[in-house]
Design an enzyme around this catalytic site. Structure first.
Site, PDB file in Angstrom:
ATOM      1  N   LYS A  47       0.816  -1.185   0.000  1.00  0.00           N
ATOM      2  CA  LYS A  47       0.000   0.000   0.000  1.00  0.00           C
ATOM      3  C   LYS A  47       0.863   1.254   0.000  1.00  0.00           C
ATOM      4  O   LYS A  47       0.422   2.327  -0.364  1.00  0.00           O
ATOM      5  CB  LYS A  47      -0.889   0.042   1.245  1.00  0.00           C
ATOM      6  CG  LYS A  47      -1.917  -1.039   1.324  1.00  0.00           C
ATOM      7  CD  LYS A  47      -2.727  -0.897   2.623  1.00  0.00           C
ATOM      8  CE  LYS A  47      -3.648  -2.071   2.813  1.00  0.00           C
ATOM      9  NZ  LYS A  47      -4.301  -2.018   4.132  1.00  0.00           N
ATOM     10  N   GLY A  48       2.100   1.104   0.440  1.00  0.00           N
ATOM     11  CA  GLY A  48       2.951   2.259   0.673  1.00  0.00           C
ATOM     12  C   GLY A  48       3.209   3.147  -0.522  1.00  0.00           C
ATOM     13  O   GLY A  48       3.370   4.356  -0.375  1.00  0.00           O
ATOM     14  N   ASP A 107      14.319  -0.645   2.459  1.00  0.00           N
ATOM     15  CA  ASP A 107      15.018  -0.846   3.733  1.00  0.00           C
ATOM     16  C   ASP A 107      16.117  -1.877   3.514  1.00  0.00           C
ATOM     17  O   ASP A 107      17.182  -1.549   3.029  1.00  0.00           O
ATOM     18  CB  ASP A 107      14.054  -1.357   4.815  1.00  0.00           C
ATOM     19  CG  ASP A 107      13.137  -0.281   5.357  1.00  0.00           C
ATOM     20  OD1 ASP A 107      13.647   0.750   5.793  1.00  0.00           O
ATOM     21  OD2 ASP A 107      11.916  -0.492   5.347  1.00  0.00           O
ATOM     22  N   LYS A 135      17.224   3.560   2.394  1.00  0.00           N
ATOM     23  CA  LYS A 135      18.035   3.596   3.614  1.00  0.00           C
ATOM     24  C   LYS A 135      19.301   2.773   3.368  1.00  0.00           C
ATOM     25  O   LYS A 135      19.308   1.564   3.594  1.00  0.00           O
ATOM     26  CB  LYS A 135      17.285   2.982   4.791  1.00  0.00           C
ATOM     27  CG  LYS A 135      16.055   3.712   5.228  1.00  0.00           C
ATOM     28  CD  LYS A 135      15.453   2.967   6.409  1.00  0.00           C
ATOM     29  CE  LYS A 135      14.157   3.536   6.855  1.00  0.00           C
ATOM     30  NZ  LYS A 135      13.583   2.753   7.976  1.00  0.00           N
ATOM     31  N   PHE A 156      12.839   4.722  11.656  1.00  0.00           N
ATOM     32  CA  PHE A 156      11.500   4.319  11.231  1.00  0.00           C
ATOM     33  C   PHE A 156      10.732   5.568  10.824  1.00  0.00           C
ATOM     34  O   PHE A 156      10.498   6.459  11.635  1.00  0.00           O
ATOM     35  CB  PHE A 156      10.765   3.572  12.349  1.00  0.00           C
ATOM     36  CG  PHE A 156       9.508   2.916  11.845  1.00  0.00           C
ATOM     37  CD1 PHE A 156       9.574   1.770  11.073  1.00  0.00           C
ATOM     38  CD2 PHE A 156       8.270   3.469  12.105  1.00  0.00           C
ATOM     39  CE1 PHE A 156       8.425   1.168  10.577  1.00  0.00           C
ATOM     40  CE2 PHE A 156       7.108   2.879  11.622  1.00  0.00           C
ATOM     41  CZ  PHE A 156       7.195   1.730  10.859  1.00  0.00           C
ATOM     42  N   ASP A 163       3.504   3.802   6.619  1.00  0.00           N
ATOM     43  CA  ASP A 163       2.636   3.732   7.789  1.00  0.00           C
ATOM     44  C   ASP A 163       3.310   3.058   8.974  1.00  0.00           C
ATOM     45  O   ASP A 163       4.350   2.423   8.844  1.00  0.00           O
ATOM     46  CB  ASP A 163       1.371   2.940   7.453  1.00  0.00           C
ATOM     47  CG  ASP A 163       1.625   1.442   7.395  1.00  0.00           C
ATOM     48  OD1 ASP A 163       0.931   0.700   8.124  1.00  0.00           O
ATOM     49  OD2 ASP A 163       2.500   0.998   6.628  1.00  0.00           O
TER      50      ASP A 163
END
Length: 183
Positions: A47-48, A107, A135, A156, A163
């Protein structure tokens, strides 16, 4: 939602909405040059990537086809498990297609590495990646990402589609989530 409305939940705002929109416009000019004369299928990772995908596709000055895929390696935690599950697959045949994966953040790189290999195995002519955030300090595998919006520290972060427990996606910026929120 504006950062000021949840300032107690954030330790810092890393990127403003204006910063994000400016960088997306720059990425779109690169994408337009690189795919000139070629049909492009843009695949958003749910969804991000919803916010990134929406703004990227609106900023592109060309026709693009879109599809969506949902994969997960997080569960309810704040760190990737590395085990990838397909929650929603593509509706489009990738055979001989130029595919651009649009992702919110990289990530560890484990999910994206798996996803790229999966889409390549479906016969795509090319598979490239566009990620708003990366990152570098969190990387566990090297993933070749052609278009990167911003490199950020290993904190984070939430906002602009990212989210924590399905909250903060509609934040118009990207900020570091305060540890007291998820501890």
């Amino acid at each position: 939602m504006e950062p000021a409305e949840i300032q107690g939940d954030l330790t810092e705002v890393l990127l403003s909405e204006a910063d994000i929109h400016q960088r997306i416009a720059e990425l779109c000019r690169e994408i337009e040059r690189d795919y000139e004369g070629r049909e492009l299928l843009v695949v958003g990772v749910l969804k991000g990537a919803v916010m990134v995908m929406a703004d990227l596709s609106r900023e592109l000055r060309r026709h693009v086809q879109m599809d969506w895929m949902a994969v997960s390696s997080y569960g309810a935690g704040t760190q990737s498990s590395g085990v990838v599950r397909i929650l929603k697959d593509l509706d489009t045949d990738l055979t001989d297609r130029d595919v651009l994966i649009v992702e919110d953040i990289i990530d560890s790189g484990l999910t994206l590495s798996w996803l790229r290999e999966n889409l390549e195995s479906r016969g795509a002519a090319s598979v490239e990646i566009c990620a708003l955030l990366r990152k570098p300090e969190a990387a566990k595998v090297d993933v070749d990402v052609k278009y990167v919006g911003f490199e950020i520290p290993n904190h984070f972060v939430v906002g602009y589609g990212l989210d924590y427990a399905e909250r903060y996606r509609n934040l118009r910026a990207v900020g570091i989530l305060a540890p007291h929120v998820y501890s």
